[in-house]
Design a protein around this motif. Structure first.
Motif, PDB file in Angstrom:
ATOM      1  N   ASP A   1      10.106   4.067  -2.074  1.00  0.00           N
ATOM      2  CA  ASP A   1      10.604   5.243  -1.577  1.00  0.00           C
ATOM      3  C   ASP A   1      10.473   5.447  -2.924  1.00  0.00           C
ATOM      4  OD1 ASP A   1      10.684   5.433   1.215  1.00  0.00           O
ATOM      5  OD2 ASP A   1      12.396   5.964   1.276  1.00  0.00           O
ATOM      6  N   VAL A   2      11.420   5.230  -3.609  1.00  0.00           N
ATOM      7  CA  VAL A   2      11.787   5.605  -5.322  1.00  0.00           C
ATOM      8  C   VAL A   2      10.637   5.373  -6.160  1.00  0.00           C
ATOM      9  CG1 VAL A   2      13.208   4.796  -7.118  1.00  0.00           C
ATOM     10  CG2 VAL A   2      14.153   4.769  -4.755  1.00  0.00           C
ATOM     11  N   GLU A   3       9.442   3.939  -5.407  1.00  0.00           N
ATOM     12  CA  GLU A   3       8.399   3.866  -5.808  1.00  0.00           C
ATOM     13  C   GLU A   3       7.064   4.643  -6.321  1.00  0.00           C
ATOM     14  OE1 GLU A   3       7.096  -0.412  -5.036  1.00  0.00           O
ATOM     15  OE2 GLU A   3       9.313  -1.244  -5.157  1.00  0.00           O
ATOM     16  N   CYS A   4       6.730   5.510  -5.273  1.00  0.00           N
ATOM     17  CA  CYS A   4       6.358   6.421  -4.196  1.00  0.00           C
ATOM     18  C   CYS A   4       7.011   7.178  -5.180  1.00  0.00           C
ATOM     19  CB  CYS A   4       5.940   6.335  -3.535  1.00  0.00           C
ATOM     20  SG  CYS A   4       5.589   5.565  -2.137  1.00  0.00           S
TER      21      CYS A   4
ATOM     22  N   GLY B   1       0.776  -1.295   0.102  1.00  0.00           N
ATOM     23  CA  GLY B   1       0.041  -0.035   0.050  1.00  0.00           C
ATOM     24  C   GLY B   1       0.185   1.354  -0.131  1.00  0.00           C
ATOM     25  N   HIS B   2       2.430   1.050  -0.109  1.00  0.00           N
ATOM     26  CA  HIS B   2       3.052   2.617   0.178  1.00  0.00           C
ATOM     27  C   HIS B   2       2.627   3.535  -1.288  1.00  0.00           C
ATOM     28  CE1 HIS B   2       5.686  -0.627  -2.432  1.00  0.00           C
ATOM     29  NE2 HIS B   2       5.545   0.136  -2.579  1.00  0.00           N
ATOM     30  N   CYS B   3       2.837   3.067  -2.010  1.00  0.00           N
ATOM     31  CA  CYS B   3       2.067   3.878  -3.829  1.00  0.00           C
ATOM     32  C   CYS B   3       0.977   4.677  -3.286  1.00  0.00           C
ATOM     33  CB  CYS B   3       2.432   3.412  -4.708  1.00  0.00           C
ATOM     34  SG  CYS B   3       3.785   2.798  -5.312  1.00  0.00           S
ATOM     35  N   LEU B   4       0.004   4.127  -2.915  1.00  0.00           N
ATOM     36  CA  LEU B   4      -1.519   3.932  -3.086  1.00  0.00           C
ATOM     37  C   LEU B   4      -1.273   5.202  -1.957  1.00  0.00           C
ATOM     38  CD1 LEU B   4      -4.676   3.953  -3.309  1.00  0.00           C
ATOM     39  CD2 LEU B   4      -4.512   2.152  -1.407  1.00  0.00           C
ATOM     40  N   ASN B   5      -1.070   5.030  -0.247  1.00  0.00           N
ATOM     41  CA  ASN B   5      -1.246   5.758   0.144  1.00  0.00           C
ATOM     42  C   ASN B   5      -0.395   7.450   0.303  1.00  0.00           C
ATOM     43  OD1 ASN B   5      -1.601   6.496   3.298  1.00  0.00           O
ATOM     44  ND2 ASN B   5       0.778   6.904   3.691  1.00  0.00           N
ATOM     45  N   ASP B   6       0.661   7.071  -0.604  1.00  0.00           N
ATOM     46  CA  ASP B   6       1.125   8.209  -0.874  1.00  0.00           C
ATOM     47  C   ASP B   6       0.303   8.938  -2.666  1.00  0.00           C
ATOM     48  OD1 ASP B   6       4.372   9.813  -1.227  1.00  0.00           O
ATOM     49  OD2 ASP B   6       3.389   9.229  -4.043  1.00  0.00           O
ATOM     50  N   LEU B   7      -0.346   8.965  -2.969  1.00  0.00           N
ATOM     51  CA  LEU B   7      -1.018   9.372  -3.942  1.00  0.00           C
ATOM     52  C   LEU B   7      -2.335   9.837  -3.660  1.00  0.00           C
ATOM     53  CD1 LEU B   7      -0.528   6.707  -7.311  1.00  0.00           C
ATOM     54  CD2 LEU B   7       0.260   9.255  -6.812  1.00  0.00           C
TER      55      LEU B   7
ATOM     56  N   ARG C   1      -3.923   5.438 -21.262  1.00  0.00           N
ATOM     57  CA  ARG C   1      -4.596   5.921 -19.766  1.00  0.00           C
ATOM     58  C   ARG C   1      -4.408   5.422 -18.767  1.00  0.00           C
ATOM     59  NH1 ARG C   1     -10.278   6.422 -20.433  1.00  0.00           N
ATOM     60  NH2 ARG C   1     -10.904   4.973 -21.712  1.00  0.00           N
ATOM     61  N   MET C   2      -3.741   4.079 -18.875  1.00  0.00           N
ATOM     62  CA  MET C   2      -2.955   3.071 -17.508  1.00  0.00           C
ATOM     63  C   MET C   2      -1.605   2.727 -17.524  1.00  0.00           C
ATOM     64  SD  MET C   2      -4.119  -0.525 -16.726  1.00  0.00           S
ATOM     65  CE  MET C   2      -5.628  -0.633 -16.865  1.00  0.00           C
ATOM     66  N   ILE C   3      -1.354   3.984 -16.020  1.00  0.00           N
ATOM     67  CA  ILE C   3      -0.016   3.560 -15.478  1.00  0.00           C
ATOM     68  C   ILE C   3       0.505   2.320 -15.073  1.00  0.00           C
ATOM     69  CG2 ILE C   3       2.170   5.063 -15.205  1.00  0.00           C
ATOM     70  CD1 ILE C   3       0.217   7.642 -15.881  1.00  0.00           C
ATOM     71  N   ASN C   4       1.559   2.546 -14.796  1.00  0.00           N
ATOM     72  CA  ASN C   4       2.105   0.909 -13.801  1.00  0.00           C
ATOM     73  C   ASN C   4       3.145   1.198 -13.430  1.00  0.00           C
ATOM     74  OD1 ASN C   4       1.909  -1.233 -12.415  1.00  0.00           O
ATOM     75  ND2 ASN C   4       3.600  -2.393 -14.760  1.00  0.00           N
ATOM     76  N   ILE C   5       3.285   0.559 -11.895  1.00  0.00           N
ATOM     77  CA  ILE C   5       4.211   1.224 -11.388  1.00  0.00           C
ATOM     78  C   ILE C   5       5.349  -0.252 -11.467  1.00  0.00           C
ATOM     79  CG2 ILE C   5       3.734   1.337  -9.017  1.00  0.00           C
ATOM     80  CD1 ILE C   5       6.914   3.662 -10.279  1.00  0.00           C
ATOM     81  N   HIS C   6       6.813  -0.268 -11.661  1.00  0.00           N
ATOM     82  CA  HIS C   6       7.278  -1.744 -12.196  1.00  0.00           C
ATOM     83  C   HIS C   6       8.586  -1.333 -11.113  1.00  0.00           C
ATOM     84  CE1 HIS C   6       9.495  -4.947 -12.641  1.00  0.00           C
ATOM     85  NE2 HIS C   6       8.864  -5.212 -13.238  1.00  0.00           N
ATOM     86  N   HIS C   7       8.351  -2.777 -10.136  1.00  0.00           N
ATOM     87  CA  HIS C   7       9.604  -2.157  -8.926  1.00  0.00           C
ATOM     88  C   HIS C   7      11.070  -2.651  -9.822  1.00  0.00           C
ATOM     89  CE1 HIS C   7       6.843  -6.510  -7.960  1.00  0.00           C
ATOM     90  NE2 HIS C   7       8.383  -6.640  -9.416  1.00  0.00           N
ATOM     91  N   SER C   8      11.175  -2.261 -10.673  1.00  0.00           N
ATOM     92  CA  SER C   8      12.879  -2.198 -10.383  1.00  0.00           C
ATOM     93  C   SER C   8      13.113  -1.337 -11.792  1.00  0.00           C
ATOM     94  CB  SER C   8      13.129  -3.588 -10.992  1.00  0.00           C
ATOM     95  OG  SER C   8      12.814  -3.890 -12.515  1.00  0.00           O
TER      96      SER C   8
END
Length: 294
Positions: free
Chosen positions: A265-268, A105-111, A197-204
């Motif tokens: 942190d970087v992902e957020c 949930g870190h990215c969700l909370n940040d957004l 219209r869809m963005i993804n965050i990839h953990h690398s």
């Protein structure tokens, strides 16, 4: 009245792409002048590889009677002349978005926090998840939470969830779907319906370690840089046009758990920048790549 501050002018943004031919900038500038508008900022890029020209113009009206509807209608002739793909945007309108999350949930909370404070020019229409872990967090921000369970190997449940997602996007006028660590593979139909219209965050830092426990794989290889990549979603898993990337340097003594913390942190940061730039209409698709105007 003397001493009264001047009323703030309505601001709009025009984005366009077209074959790179002479006269595009002049055509746009002349059109805005003739329709009673003044340019506040203009950025453009001609790609020598694709032969395409990209432009983002921020402008305001000089005459109060000018409307966005009038601009959209009267610009069609200019767009046709230069074979443009173009669109006008209200610069002050907060883009409606849906955030999707699974169990990280870190990215969700940040957004959610950035949107609530105005740091992101978006309106979170809903949070969608295949789990209920972040329902309380979501509702604490006054945002609707939609639970769409997806059981492993259950094609019927997946199809039902994706139909509900697309219905939600249409019903609430959503312009962007953000996969804030949503750990489910979406079908080609959804990827096509939400193309661009869809963005993804990839953990690398793509391309890099794929599959389970990427930070543990990185630790085993003794990496000195870890990173994250925000990209548009396509049917090709984790290979969509890249919007933003960032890296963080780590030393030999860090543990896998510490790598995970740094990676969060970087992902957020990367995802927030990508969402902000998209919402401000700074990202234009250029085939498998993107043009990102600062």
């Amino acid at each position: 009245m003397a001493g009264m501050a001047e009323q703030k002018k309505q601001q709009w943004v025009l984005t366009l792409s077209c074959p790179d031919t002479p006269g595009v900038v002049h055509g746009v500038a002349n059109y805005l002048l003739m329709t009673g508008c003044t340019i506040l900022d203009s950025q453009q890029y001609g790609d020598p590889d694709t032969g395409l020209f990209f432009m983002r113009v921020s402008f305001s009206r000089v005459h109060d009677e000018v409307t966005l509807e009038q601009l959209t209608s009267s610009f069609e002739a200019v767009g046709a002349t230069f074979r443009m793909t173009w669109r006008f945007h209200d610069a002050e309108e907060r883009m409606p978005v849906v955030l999707m999350v699974s169990k990280f949930g870190h990215c969700l909370n940040d957004l959610l926090f950035r949107a609530s404070t105005g740091a992101l020019p978006v309106h979170v229409a809903a949070v969608v998840s295949n789990h209920r872990d972040f329902e309380e967090l979501t509702r604490s921000y006054g945002v609707d939470f939609v639970h769409l369970p997806v059981a492993a190997g259950d094609a019927e449940a997946r199809a039902k969830a994706e139909t509900a997602l697309l219905d939600l996007v249409e019903a609430r006028g959503v312009e962007l779907v953000v996969l804030a660590r949503y750990m489910q593979v979406l079908t080609d139909d959804v990827c096509k319906a939400l193309e661009g219209r869809m963005i993804n965050i990839h953990h690398s830092f793509l391309p890099s370690f794929k599959g389970a426990k990427p930070y543990h794989q990185a630790h085993a290889r003794g990496v000195k840089l870890i990173g994250a990549t925000a990209h548009y979603v396509t049917a090709d898993l984790d290979e969509g046009p890249i919007i933003e990337q960032e890296v963080a340097r780590v030393g030999h003594a860090v543990t896998p758990e510490q790598l995970v913390a740094v990676g969060r942190d970087v992902e957020c940061q990367v995802l927030a920048r990508a969402v902000k730039w998209h919402a401000e209409h700074r990202v234009l698709l250029n085939g498998h790549r993107t043009v990102v105007f600062p």
